[in-house]
Design a protein around this motif. Sequence first.
Motif, mmCIF file in Angstrom:
data_model
loop_
_atom_site.group_PDB
_atom_site.id
_atom_site.type_symbol
_atom_site.label_atom_id
_atom_site.label_comp_id
_atom_site.label_asym_id
_atom_site.label_seq_id
_atom_site.Cartn_x
_atom_site.Cartn_y
_atom_site.Cartn_z
ATOM 1 N N ARG A 78 40.545 42.161 42.056
ATOM 2 C CA ARG A 78 40.224 43.162 41.024
ATOM 3 C C ARG A 78 41.383 43.434 40.078
ATOM 4 O O ARG A 78 41.204 43.481 38.856
ATOM 5 N N ASP A 79 42.588 43.612 40.640
ATOM 6 C CA ASP A 79 43.722 44.105 39.854
ATOM 7 C C ASP A 79 44.757 43.043 39.504
ATOM 8 O O ASP A 79 45.620 43.291 38.656
ATOM 9 N N THR A 109 38.642 44.337 47.399
ATOM 10 C CA THR A 109 37.749 44.133 46.259
ATOM 11 C C THR A 109 36.322 43.937 46.777
ATOM 12 O O THR A 109 36.093 43.095 47.646
ATOM 13 N N TYR A 110 35.396 44.714 46.257
ATOM 14 C CA TYR A 110 33.968 44.714 46.630
ATOM 15 C C TYR A 110 33.694 45.221 48.045
ATOM 16 O O TYR A 110 32.548 45.178 48.498
#
Length: 299
Positions: A78-79, A109-110
């Motif tokens: 994500r980042d 993430t998720y």
Amino acid sequence: MNMGEILWGIAPIGWRNDDIPEIGAENTLSHLLSDIVVAGFQGTEVGGFFPEAKVLNKELKLRNLKIAGQWFSSFLIRDGLEQTASLFHKHCAYLKEVNAYVAVVSEQTYSIQGMQQKNVFAEKPYFTDEEWEKLSNGLNELGKIAEEYDLKLVYHHHMGTGIQTLAEIDRLMDATDPNHVHLLFDTGHIYVSDGDYMTLLAKHINRIKHVHFKDVRENIQGECKREGLSFLQSFLRGMFTVPGDGIIDFTEVYEYLLRADYSGWIVIEAEQDPAIAHPLEHALIARKYINEKLLMLHV
């Protein structure tokens, strides 16, 4: 830590839970650490409510306890690496100050592990090939950062995340550098996910540098699966417990670790509601099981 030396710890999650901070909020650090001494363990992992390093070190020294490591939620997908690495440097600096052994990393993430309404048995996330590459390359770099602080990065496979099943763990191990990315073996998570724990242990024993002994109440796991509960709902229902109180045969696991000259921590970890499962009582159940079933094993 010497070759083949095993240290026994118990995680703070039985007293207070980072995912649901209100449960067990009355349990102070002093209470937790003193219970750990009473139950005869050598240390613990850092919880979200733990104080700055100087304060923690004093409390540990008073009780002759050690810190094994601490969870880090990575968001490499994500980042990206730069933002994640900046946070991970701070994480590792703290762990070095408290003389920890490992940095426990799990890609969030998720992740649905903290979502109350997501069926953890049917709605886990999956990564694309591009996301796998981003994650694997990022973990290699985080592993190198951990080494700057005399730590090992151990990856925590976890229910409700993109790396949960044996096939996903296989792929992660194939895609990452064994010199920098190691594995945390969690009996409870792989058993609930795949119904088997020995295959993972045997397949990746050379990558395993940290171990969580988590037991499973199979009847409650069945209920949770049938009802489509979330991860949080499942552990509040009592799906997880300490060794000696569930279905997993830890003698088989421990014998394998001994034969492989495993060196490192074995940490008892069981997400439970402390208002229902008395933390010290369950720590003592685990200690009794270790003393009576495991420590007399000779390989």
